[in-house]
Scaffold this active site. Structure first.
Site, short mmCIF file in Angstrom:
data_model
loop_
_atom_site.label_atom_id
_atom_site.label_comp_id
_atom_site.label_asym_id
_atom_site.label_seq_id
_atom_site.Cartn_x
_atom_site.Cartn_y
_atom_site.Cartn_z
N THR A 174 -9.42 3.38 11.60
CA THR A 174 -9.78 4.16 12.78
C THR A 174 -11.22 3.95 13.22
O THR A 174 -11.49 3.84 14.43
CB THR A 174 -9.53 5.66 12.51
OG1 THR A 174 -8.19 5.83 12.06
CG2 THR A 174 -9.74 6.48 13.76
N LYS A 215 0.88 -1.17 0.00
CA LYS A 215 0.00 0.00 0.00
C LYS A 215 0.92 1.22 0.00
O LYS A 215 1.59 1.49 1.00
CB LYS A 215 -0.91 0.00 1.24
CG LYS A 215 -1.72 1.28 1.38
CD LYS A 215 -2.57 1.27 2.64
CE LYS A 215 -3.02 2.67 2.97
NZ LYS A 215 -3.87 2.75 4.17
#
Lengths: 257, 65
Positions: free
Chosen positions: A207, A96
């Site tokens: 998150t 990523k």
């Protein structure tokens, strides 16, 4: 099953591994979400420390595919070297790719991103670029060798959800054959369902699950939302209308006056 | 030799990267190393000669999103 770059995945939800209250809760969240890919990072090890070993042991025990990231990198050189170090440690050519360009929004430096993507693709990496929803940048990333795109839907950690639906819809329309994974900015399961309803192939988030009051339950909720959104997209949703249309047949209704 | 390891200055007698790792008690298959911002493969650490002023990064798996 979901075929992502030749790898069959059982889930379209990719989960980050940061900010959980404990390693046990992280493990339970991954299982509850039924995710098959988790994101991990590399950081400086303490002399004589074994923190990395413990975390790596936990991740390997989960039996999921690893997607290392270059989080925190602000230059092409940093990102490329970090990607190479990640490949050696994690034993995967998936990366990523993050090249951050702005401290406040954490939005990508798209110019550096394209340059780093080209270097890494030529070196045999399968690059998952964390990018904006800009079509021209997306074209350049594909030209650099990327086979998948990961546009944000809002700034990292903001929980704002898809703030530019038109851009995401446009991206889906322009790249019908390219796996598109919304990365960053999701706050609620309904956000995940929304982007999946738009036809995105998967979502990556961290998150919203890790900082929830009950991360395990929230992970499960996101897993369901991703599945629901995908099924809705595949089912052919009706278009909205400005006028009411009765759903019950009017023919044969009783007349009492 | 003056070396910077993970941002901290060290004065070490180590001449190779492998010797440096041993001197500072780093061990394990989960470590990645770079010298002056370039990866040094695990298999090359024993033969990699350090120079005065080199900057060494030693990284390990960590939580990420």
């Amino acid at each position: 099953m979901f075929d992502l770059l030749g790898t069959n995945l059982s889930s379209r939800l990719l989960l980050g591994t940061a900010q959980y209250p404990s390693p046990a809760i992280l493990a339970d969240a991954v299982k509850a979400a039924r995710t098959s890919v988790v994101t991990v990072s590399l950081r400086r090890e303490m002399a004589g420390g074994r923190a990395g070993e413990q975390f790596w042991s936990l991740i390997r025990s989960l039996g999921v595919k690893i997607l290392p990231n270059t989080a925190g990198c602000h230059s092409v050189k940093e990102a490329v070297t970090t990607a190479k170090m990640a490949r050696e440690v994690f034993g995967t050519n998936w990366i990523k790719l993050e090249v951050i360009g702005n401290h406040d929004t954490l939005q990508p430096d798209v110019f550096g991103l394209i340059e780093a993507a080209r270097i890494l693709c030529e070196d045999g990496f399968a690059v998952f670029p964390y990018t904006t929803d800009d079509l021209v940048v997306a074209e350049r990333l594909l030209g650099a060798g990327c086979k998948v795109l990961m546009p944000w839907c809002a700034p990292i950690g903001s929980a704002l959800g898809p703030i530019n639906i038109m851009a995401l819809r446009s991206m889906r329309g322009h790249f019908p054959g390219v796996p598109l994974i919304v990365d960053a900015g999701l706050g609620r399961p309904s956000h995940a369902a929304t982007v999946m309803e738009l036809g995105f192939d998967a979502v990556l988030l961290n998150t919203a699950v890790a900082k929830a009051a009950d991360p395990v339950c929230m992970a499960r909720a996101f897993g369901k939302a991703v599945e629901a959104g995908r099924e809705a997209f595949c089912s052919g949703m009706i278009e909205p209308r400005d006028v009411a249309v009765p759903s019950t047949p009017t023919i044969g209704r009783a007349v009492f006056s | 030799m003056r070396l910077t390891v993970n941002g901290e200055a060290h004065e070490l007698a180590a001449t190779t990267l492998a010797e440096l790792l041993a001197a500072l008690d780093y061990e394990g298959d989960w470590l990645a190393t770079a010298v002056n911002s370039d990866l040094v493969h695990k298999a090359k650490r024993a033969e990699f000669q350090l120079s005065d002023g080199d900057r060494i990064e030693i990284l390990s798996p960590m939580q990420g999103g």
